[in-house]
Design an enzyme around this catalytic site. Sequence first.
Site, PDB file in Angstrom:
ATOM      1  N   GLY A 128       3.112   6.713  -3.530  1.00  0.00           N
ATOM      2  CA  GLY A 128       2.557   5.314  -3.108  1.00  0.00           C
ATOM      3  C   GLY A 128       3.877   4.505  -2.897  1.00  0.00           C
ATOM      4  NE  ARG A 129       3.655   1.585  -7.589  1.00  0.00           N
ATOM      5  CZ  ARG A 129       3.289   1.346  -8.552  1.00  0.00           C
ATOM      6  NH1 ARG A 129       3.112   0.121  -9.339  1.00  0.00           N
ATOM      7  NH2 ARG A 129       3.219   2.493  -9.536  1.00  0.00           N
ATOM      8  NE  ARG A 170      -6.443   7.656  -6.504  1.00  0.00           N
ATOM      9  CZ  ARG A 170      -4.947   7.017  -6.241  1.00  0.00           C
ATOM     10  NH1 ARG A 170      -5.105   5.907  -6.346  1.00  0.00           N
ATOM     11  NH2 ARG A 170      -4.194   7.626  -6.125  1.00  0.00           N
ATOM     12  CG  LEU A 187       5.380   4.592 -11.998  1.00  0.00           C
ATOM     13  CD1 LEU A 187       5.797   4.011 -13.488  1.00  0.00           C
ATOM     14  CD2 LEU A 187       6.307   3.592 -11.147  1.00  0.00           C
ATOM     15  CE1 TYR A 231     -12.847  -0.655  -4.638  1.00  0.00           C
ATOM     16  CE2 TYR A 231     -11.251   0.477  -5.707  1.00  0.00           C
ATOM     17  CZ  TYR A 231     -11.539  -0.312  -4.945  1.00  0.00           C
ATOM     18  OH  TYR A 231     -10.466  -1.002  -3.994  1.00  0.00           O
TER      19      TYR A 231
HETATM   20  C1  LIG Z   1      -0.181  -1.856  -1.839  1.00  0.00           C
HETATM   21  C2  LIG Z   1      -1.099  -0.868  -2.657  1.00  0.00           C
HETATM   22  C3  LIG Z   1      -2.305  -0.783  -2.286  1.00  0.00           C
HETATM   23  C4  LIG Z   1      -3.304   0.129  -3.091  1.00  0.00           C
HETATM   24  N1  LIG Z   1      -4.512   0.221  -2.779  1.00  0.00           N
HETATM   25  C5  LIG Z   1      -5.225   1.233  -3.414  1.00  0.00           C
HETATM   26  C6  LIG Z   1      -6.503   1.430  -3.242  1.00  0.00           C
HETATM   27  O1  LIG Z   1      -7.054   0.674  -2.239  1.00  0.00           O
HETATM   28  N2  LIG Z   1      -7.083   2.384  -3.746  1.00  0.00           N
HETATM   29  C7  LIG Z   1      -6.533   3.336  -4.624  1.00  0.00           C
HETATM   30  O2  LIG Z   1      -7.311   4.014  -5.164  1.00  0.00           O
HETATM   31  N3  LIG Z   1      -5.376   2.840  -5.073  1.00  0.00           N
HETATM   32  C8  LIG Z   1      -4.559   1.956  -4.352  1.00  0.00           C
HETATM   33  N4  LIG Z   1      -3.191   1.790  -4.891  1.00  0.00           N
HETATM   34  C9  LIG Z   1      -2.834   2.469  -5.774  1.00  0.00           C
HETATM   35  C10 LIG Z   1      -1.904   3.794  -5.049  1.00  0.00           C
HETATM   36  O3  LIG Z   1      -2.899   4.627  -4.655  1.00  0.00           O
HETATM   37  C11 LIG Z   1      -1.339   4.514  -6.423  1.00  0.00           C
HETATM   38  O4  LIG Z   1      -2.417   5.206  -7.218  1.00  0.00           O
HETATM   39  C12 LIG Z   1      -0.262   3.690  -7.352  1.00  0.00           C
HETATM   40  O5  LIG Z   1       0.223   2.827  -6.316  1.00  0.00           O
HETATM   41  C13 LIG Z   1       0.397   4.716  -8.237  1.00  0.00           C
HETATM   42  O6  LIG Z   1       1.277   5.308  -7.432  1.00  0.00           O
HETATM   43  P1  LIG Z   1       2.890   4.975  -7.132  1.00  0.00           P
HETATM   44  O7  LIG Z   1       3.542   4.877  -8.485  1.00  0.00           O
HETATM   45  O8  LIG Z   1       3.333   6.136  -6.181  1.00  0.00           O
HETATM   46  O9  LIG Z   1       2.805   3.714  -6.275  1.00  0.00           O
HETATM   47  C14 LIG Z   1      -2.499   0.753  -4.145  1.00  0.00           C
HETATM   48  C15 LIG Z   1      -1.262   0.570  -4.429  1.00  0.00           C
HETATM   49  C16 LIG Z   1      -0.425  -0.266  -3.513  1.00  0.00           C
HETATM   50  C17 LIG Z   1       1.146  -0.452  -3.861  1.00  0.00           C
END
Ligand SMILES: Cc1cc2nc3c(=O)[nH]c(=O)nc-3n(C[C@H](O)[C@H](O)[C@H](O)COP(=O)(O)O)c2cc1C
Length: 259
Positions: A210-211, A113, A188, A65
């Site tokens: 997140g996921r 962030r 993760l 960004y």
């Molecule tokens: C569907 C989806 C949309 C996401 N959108 C954003 C976003 O708009 N901005 C952002 O900083 N991270 C976004 N992310 C990344 C998450 O904020 C996070 O940093 C990333 O998924 C790693 O964490 P996790 O392993 O717990 O999912 C998104 C992730 C997913 C799965």
Amino acid sequence: MDIDAGDERWEVIAPSALPLDDGWLTPSAMTMDDIARVRGEFVDAARRALDAGFRIIELHMAHGYLLQTFLSPLSNRRDDEYGGSLAGRMRFPLEVAAAVRGAIGERVPLFVRISSVDGIEGGWTLDESVELAAALKDAGVDVIDCSSGGNSPKGATNASLKRGPGFQVPFAERIRAETGILTQAVGLIRDGAFAESVLREGRADLVAVGRQFLFDPFWGLHAAYEGGLDPDFEAWPQSYGWWLEKWDKGIRASQGGSG
Ligand SMILES: Cc1cc2nc3c(=O)[nH]c(=O)nc-3n(C[C@H](O)[C@H](O)[C@H](O)COP(=O)(O)O)c2cc1C
């Protein structure tokens, strides 16, 4: 005007007139007027978020960004005071952080962030993230949310990092240790015991998930239960939490537990 997928193209601006890759739009390099206008737009957006009821503001300086593209030497090739040295590349993001802090007052938590590393040769480094975090702290930021990557045509968080459980935790850990600012670990983090260990070992002050929540929308409730923080299902909707408590006690009793 060219039409892509039904949308009219908008004008793309960036620190420097560099397309992300072959075939990508070439942005125009931001003028001083653009810089002042966009700084004001961040302030307006933060105010709108508070008016809409949000209680934390997080500025996005990661994942390709605009503010990250000012930080990274891969995308910022300016030769004025908004580019060049680390201080120059940090100038606009720091101005935005200070302006937003000034507008939202002292009591609203302000997170940023960051992409802790570009993960690309010649790109933004963790040493620079430590410097940035210290400067953001001075600008009134409360928490650094430590992600990585994204300044790449390959994807929003792409970086050449080995991905395993908690692979970005070391970024949060080092930034916290070297600057004293609060950090948030993300990436993760899949089970509650691991999340808890990150906090207890002082590697980060917050964890973000997140996921795993997409996979299991009740993840937080399950983690609290498994960690012994909610043995009576009080965090659950009361309409069925009371029944889960009976169910759980019944199972424990049938297994010979204290129930
Ligand atoms: C569907 C989806 C949309 C996401 N959108 C954003 C976003 O708009 N901005 C952002 O900083 N991270 C976004 N992310 C990344 C998450 O904020 C996070 O940093 C990333 O998924 C790693 O964490 P996790 O392993 O717990 O999912 C998104 C992730 C997913 C799965």
